[in-house]
Scaffold this active site. Structure first.
Site, PDB file in Angstrom:
ATOM      1  CG  HIS A   6      37.850  -1.842  -3.422  1.00 34.71           C
ATOM      2  ND1 HIS A   6      37.816  -0.786  -4.298  1.00 34.71           N
ATOM      3  CD2 HIS A   6      36.574  -2.096  -3.065  1.00 34.71           C
ATOM      4  CE1 HIS A   6      36.569  -0.411  -4.476  1.00 34.71           C
ATOM      5  NE2 HIS A   6      35.792  -1.176  -3.741  1.00 34.71           N
ATOM      6  CB  SER A  49      34.394   3.297  -7.269  1.00 34.46           C
ATOM      7  OG  SER A  49      34.978   2.201  -6.606  1.00 34.46           O
TER       8      SER A  49
END
Ligand code: PAF
Length: 284
Positions: free
Chosen positions: A37, A186
């Site tokens: 990210h 994640s």
């Protein structure tokens, strides 16, 4: 950096920037940020005058029995990371902001979502396309950044933006990997130490297919079997799918002409991991 949790305020701020002709970069996320990210954000920061990052775990893209309730969340850590990159706004709406009780409109991209993850996760892409459309309408970006790690998602969003004449450019950024090759996600936090080791089979499988294609192998079945063999050697890993696809239509290839995309989803313990990579044909 400011945190905005109200849709109207986000939209008004973006409108002001647009009126002044100032470029807006946007990185939509579900939080629990990792280096993948952060790379998208750094790119957006480089390209644009304003950078907005959204954090929203979107219930509409999780099917029944999937991990919406347990999806990892840590807003304090995430907002620190976003601030360090230098983004101007974190958009952090509540579920009822984006989906009031009378909500009833969805966006569906029909073809590129049919196979691959669309086959195993039937509501996923409709949920993604819907929330991303809403976020685009609120943040009004000129450039939106998505990782190639979610390759089918990237193609779906590109298709949607083209088909619906949305006024922005979608930028795909390369997958960020751990030193040993595991694609950052994640969901990697769900893995046990043993599962984490076993998960490396995805990257090994990808590299072996890249090597076979570089050596001149064109037969899709043979290429895919090379990947299967590597993954099947790891007891905690269970293949959901492995396909060799056309890089933009995502149609399955039965042989490699010049370039393809190997795309796979593999369960490791109770975690479904995805990975993909460019496959280029070399001369024998
Ligand atoms: O890739 C993700 O994190 C999500 O699918 C996205 C694009 C933020 C939409 O919820």
């Amino acid at each position: 950096m400011i945190v905005i949790d109200e849709s109207g305020r986000m939209q008004r701020m973006a409108e002001q920037w647009r009126i002044k002709n100032e470029t807006i970069g946007f990185v939509p996320t579900m939080g629990y940020l990792h280096e993948g990210h952060l790379e998208l954000m750094r790119q957006g920061k480089k390209d644009c005058r304003h950078l907005v990052v959204s954090i929203f775990v979107n219930p509409k893209q999780f099917g029944e029995g999937e991990d919406f309730g347990t999806y990892p969340r840590d807003f304090d850590r995430d907002s620190r990371l976003v601030e360090e990159v230098g983004a101007e706004v974190v958009f952090y709406p509540t579920i009822s902001q984006l989906y009031p009780p009378d909500f009833q409109t969805y966006v569906e991209v029909t073809e590129v979502t049919k196979g691959l993850c669309g086959a195993s996760r039937p509501v996923f892409f409709r949920g993604v396309a819907t929330v991303v459309t809403k976020l685009f309408n609120l943040v009004k970006p000129h450039f939106a950044y998505f990782g190639e790690k979610d390759y089918q998602q990237l193609i779906t969003i590109k298709r949607m933006v083209a088909d619906l004449d949305m006024d922005l450019e979608v930028i795909g950024c390369p997958t960020v990997r751990e030193k040993d090759g595991l694609a950052m996600s994640s969901r990697n936090v769900y893995l046990s130490v043993e599962g984490r080791k076993a998960a490396l089979c995805l990257y090994r499988a990808l590299c072996s297919v890249q090597k076979a294609a570089a050596g001149g192998e064109t037969d899709a079945e043979k290429l895919i079997n090379a990947a299967r063999e590597i993954i099947n050697k790891e007891p905690p890993a269970r293949i959901d799918y492995i396909k060799l696809c056309h890089p933009s239509t995502l149609k399955e290839l039965d042989h490699l002409e010049q370039e393809g995309r190997l795309i796979m989803a593999v369960w490791v313990e109770n975690t479904r991991l995805i990975d993909n990579g460019r496959i280029l044909l070399g001369d024998r």
